[in-house]
Design a protein around this motif. Sequence first.
Motif, PDB file in Angstrom:
ATOM      1  N   ALA A  62      -4.271   5.865  -0.030  1.00 45.27           N
ATOM      2  CA  ALA A  62      -5.252   5.235  -0.914  1.00 45.27           C
ATOM      3  C   ALA A  62      -5.839   3.996  -0.247  1.00 45.27           C
ATOM      4  O   ALA A  62      -7.045   3.733  -0.345  1.00 45.27           O
ATOM      5  CB  ALA A  62      -4.607   4.868  -2.240  1.00 45.27           C
ATOM      6  N   ALA A  63      -4.990   3.240   0.459  1.00 44.97           N
ATOM      7  CA  ALA A  63      -5.460   2.018   1.105  1.00 44.97           C
ATOM      8  C   ALA A  63      -6.437   2.351   2.227  1.00 44.97           C
ATOM      9  O   ALA A  63      -7.433   1.648   2.418  1.00 44.97           O
ATOM     10  CB  ALA A  63      -4.282   1.211   1.644  1.00 44.97           C
ATOM     11  N   SER A 288      -3.894  -0.935   6.938  1.00 48.81           N
ATOM     12  CA  SER A 288      -3.690  -0.242   5.664  1.00 48.81           C
ATOM     13  C   SER A 288      -2.232   0.135   5.492  1.00 48.81           C
ATOM     14  O   SER A 288      -1.654  -0.016   4.419  1.00 48.81           O
ATOM     15  CB  SER A 288      -4.543   1.025   5.602  1.00 48.81           C
ATOM     16  OG  SER A 288      -5.866   0.740   5.927  1.00 48.81           O
ATOM     17  N   PHE A 289      -1.637   0.630   6.593  1.00 45.44           N
ATOM     18  CA  PHE A 289      -0.224   1.017   6.514  1.00 45.44           C
ATOM     19  C   PHE A 289       0.657  -0.200   6.296  1.00 45.44           C
ATOM     20  O   PHE A 289       1.572  -0.178   5.471  1.00 45.44           O
ATOM     21  CB  PHE A 289       0.193   1.747   7.787  1.00 45.44           C
ATOM     22  CG  PHE A 289      -0.250   3.184   7.809  1.00 45.44           C
ATOM     23  CD1 PHE A 289       0.482   4.145   7.144  1.00 45.44           C
ATOM     24  CD2 PHE A 289      -1.391   3.557   8.469  1.00 45.44           C
ATOM     25  CE1 PHE A 289       0.073   5.465   7.137  1.00 45.44           C
ATOM     26  CE2 PHE A 289      -1.819   4.865   8.467  1.00 45.44           C
ATOM     27  CZ  PHE A 289      -1.085   5.823   7.804  1.00 45.44           C
ATOM     28  N   MET A 290       0.371  -1.276   7.040  1.00 46.17           N
ATOM     29  CA  MET A 290       1.214  -2.470   6.909  1.00 46.17           C
ATOM     30  C   MET A 290       1.113  -3.053   5.506  1.00 46.17           C
ATOM     31  O   MET A 290       2.122  -3.418   4.901  1.00 46.17           O
ATOM     32  CB  MET A 290       0.783  -3.526   7.923  1.00 46.17           C
ATOM     33  CG  MET A 290       1.100  -3.153   9.340  1.00 46.17           C
ATOM     34  SD  MET A 290       0.524  -4.429  10.438  1.00 46.17           S
ATOM     35  CE  MET A 290       1.154  -3.819  11.975  1.00 46.17           C
ATOM     36  N   GLY A 291      -0.119  -3.134   4.988  1.00 49.08           N
ATOM     37  CA  GLY A 291      -0.299  -3.678   3.651  1.00 49.08           C
ATOM     38  C   GLY A 291       0.407  -2.828   2.606  1.00 49.08           C
ATOM     39  O   GLY A 291       1.059  -3.350   1.706  1.00 49.08           O
ATOM     40  N   ALA A 292       0.281  -1.493   2.750  1.00 47.73           N
ATOM     41  CA  ALA A 292       0.927  -0.612   1.785  1.00 47.73           C
ATOM     42  C   ALA A 292       2.436  -0.781   1.845  1.00 47.73           C
ATOM     43  O   ALA A 292       3.109  -0.819   0.817  1.00 47.73           O
ATOM     44  CB  ALA A 292       0.542   0.840   2.053  1.00 47.73           C
ATOM     45  N   ALA A 293       2.971  -0.904   3.073  1.00 42.89           N
ATOM     46  CA  ALA A 293       4.413  -1.093   3.206  1.00 42.89           C
ATOM     47  C   ALA A 293       4.835  -2.382   2.516  1.00 42.89           C
ATOM     48  O   ALA A 293       5.802  -2.417   1.760  1.00 42.89           O
ATOM     49  CB  ALA A 293       4.798  -1.138   4.682  1.00 42.89           C
TER      50      ALA A 293
END
Lengths: 359, 318
Positions: A62-63, A288-293
Amino acid sequence: MFYRDAGQYKSSYAADRAVFPLREDRIGLAVILLVAFVAIPLFAGDFVIKTVMMPFLVFSLAAIGLNILTGYTGLISLGTAGFMGVGAYACYKLTTYFPGVNIIVWILASGFFSAAVGVLFGLPSLRIKGFYLAVATLAAQFFLQWCFIRIPWLYNYNTSGAIEVPTRTLFGVPITGATAAIEVRYLILLSAVVLMTWLASNLVHGRFGRMWMAVRDMDIAAELMGIRLLHTKLLAFAVSSFYAGVAGALLVFIWLGGAEAGDVFAIRQSFLILFMIIIGGLGSLVGSFMGAAFISALPTILKFGLPAMGIPIAGATAEHLNFMVIGALIIFFLIVEPHGLARLWQIAKQKLRIWPFPY
Amino acid sequence: MDVLYKIFIEPFALMGSAPDLLVQTVWEGLVAGVLYALIALGFVLIFKASGVFNFAQGIMVVFAALTLVGLHEKGVPAWLAVILALVVMFGLALTIERVVLRPLVNQPDIILFMATFGITYFLIGFGESVFGGNPKVMIADELYLPRGVTDVEMLGGRVSFQHLDVAAAIIASVMIAALAVFFQYTRIGRALRAVADSHKAALSVGISLNQIWVIVWFTAGVVALVTGIMWGARSDVSFALEVIALKALPVLILGGFTSIPGAIVGGLIIGVGEKIGEFYWGGLLGGGIETWLAYFIALAFLLFRPQGLFGEKIIERI
């Protein structure tokens, strides 16, 4: 020392334009994929997969979708959760009417429905800009959320008012519904995310990505250079909503296995996804991956990590504390590094490259 | 045809045959609109002076009301609780300026917007851990807010006016007038307007931006407290009130981010439009359309005036 670009020569334009020009980066990516595909299903427990990995993957997708719209094209949207909902409900209706077709086909196809809705609500973006547009996208969020609750046809007139995920199989193995093994669901989710990240990477590094970034940097200038604003902005809305829709379908069918629109597709979810891309880094897929994590792991860490560290907190206090800590951390990160975790990662890599002789 | 009849004829026939109902609906819309306008006013004050799209305004409303009620519950007399709540709002303004705004000066708008979202989260958590999460009752009687209903016979029916609503409308008007005077005729008000026009020019004539920001956030806090008292007296004081902040956003884009009259006119348009839409057309769609109708009204206006009704014209240059 072990992270060097010395001696790695680029002898063709293709090599020069590669997304991962360094051998170390490619090895690192391979290791991450190996861990994700092999080690985690084998060794991680159900709890870790269900409460850490699966939300992380769903929200990463989604991010990425929102990042294409906000980070790459510069259009702020607060309707992501609504578009996710469109994907989930479209998938539900499709698999109800055509149970014979494989569910994975429908999960991916449901993205087209949310893309269509996204284009519809993206039309005002041509005239409305900035925060005015952000508030305008709230119209989409509230209208869609209202539809999910008030139109019983969407949830097949279930008395619970929620999506009840049926059991569907792939090669005879159940992949959705109550009987599906968590590892199988995880692998399906992971494959979808990897595939769509690869697609997104190709999109943003190609002609469309450059068009989007030109519009982001200044849309009038981009128009003067011959970029058609209507096409470009609507394409960004379509692709972004496609990703959101698939993420929504995956969220309901693969991760939660049934959901009520009031909770998972509420306005707060839209804001959380916006956080993810801002904390992670606008205009960055890794971000996006880092923020989602960060955002999806934080509540779990606070809930289970603090008692494990010997700081006892009661349930309600934990909830309040959670809010306070998230709020404080958001402000802290924005002050320390407004360009997000992706920028920190870049700086760290640069430092590593020239270490130990920084001059 | 039946649907067309229900959309285009029936509601108007109802309006014509029962004008008292229409008056009642419009009145309720106006009262709701005044309260939306008050929240939007807080937004506009801060946006004009510091360019920050302050998402936390809605939470500041709840936080202010909660502080007031919470202090009263702990045995503080009402008048002292009001003063203490004001002190708390001043402290909040000071802290926000020091901790959040000053380090983030010159960052892009979206970063500042996100920072106010962080403030929102922090205040929710902080308010709940200090005052508890359960809904509270506003101390309306101790603050001498009237209660009761006056029924007025008119247009062949009866229209009822809650005294509290009348009081809310009067207090809101007085406060808006006071703010206008403050902005127009005082030294600080002039400085505020200067900052709103241009940060750099204001700095160059010796206006301290930091001071102005504290003052403007405090003013927004005072507006928040008044809004909180009014809104809390109509329903409970709890963080569910948060949703009304989201209602203020369409008001804001309708009126324009930079216009105080815009906030007021926008609030009234949204309030009345929403109530009439819900009452006359809502049943057709299954009810509950209040949640999104306001946004669609605002969107319709925005398509013709992208900067809102009263907003400054957006000029773009290469």
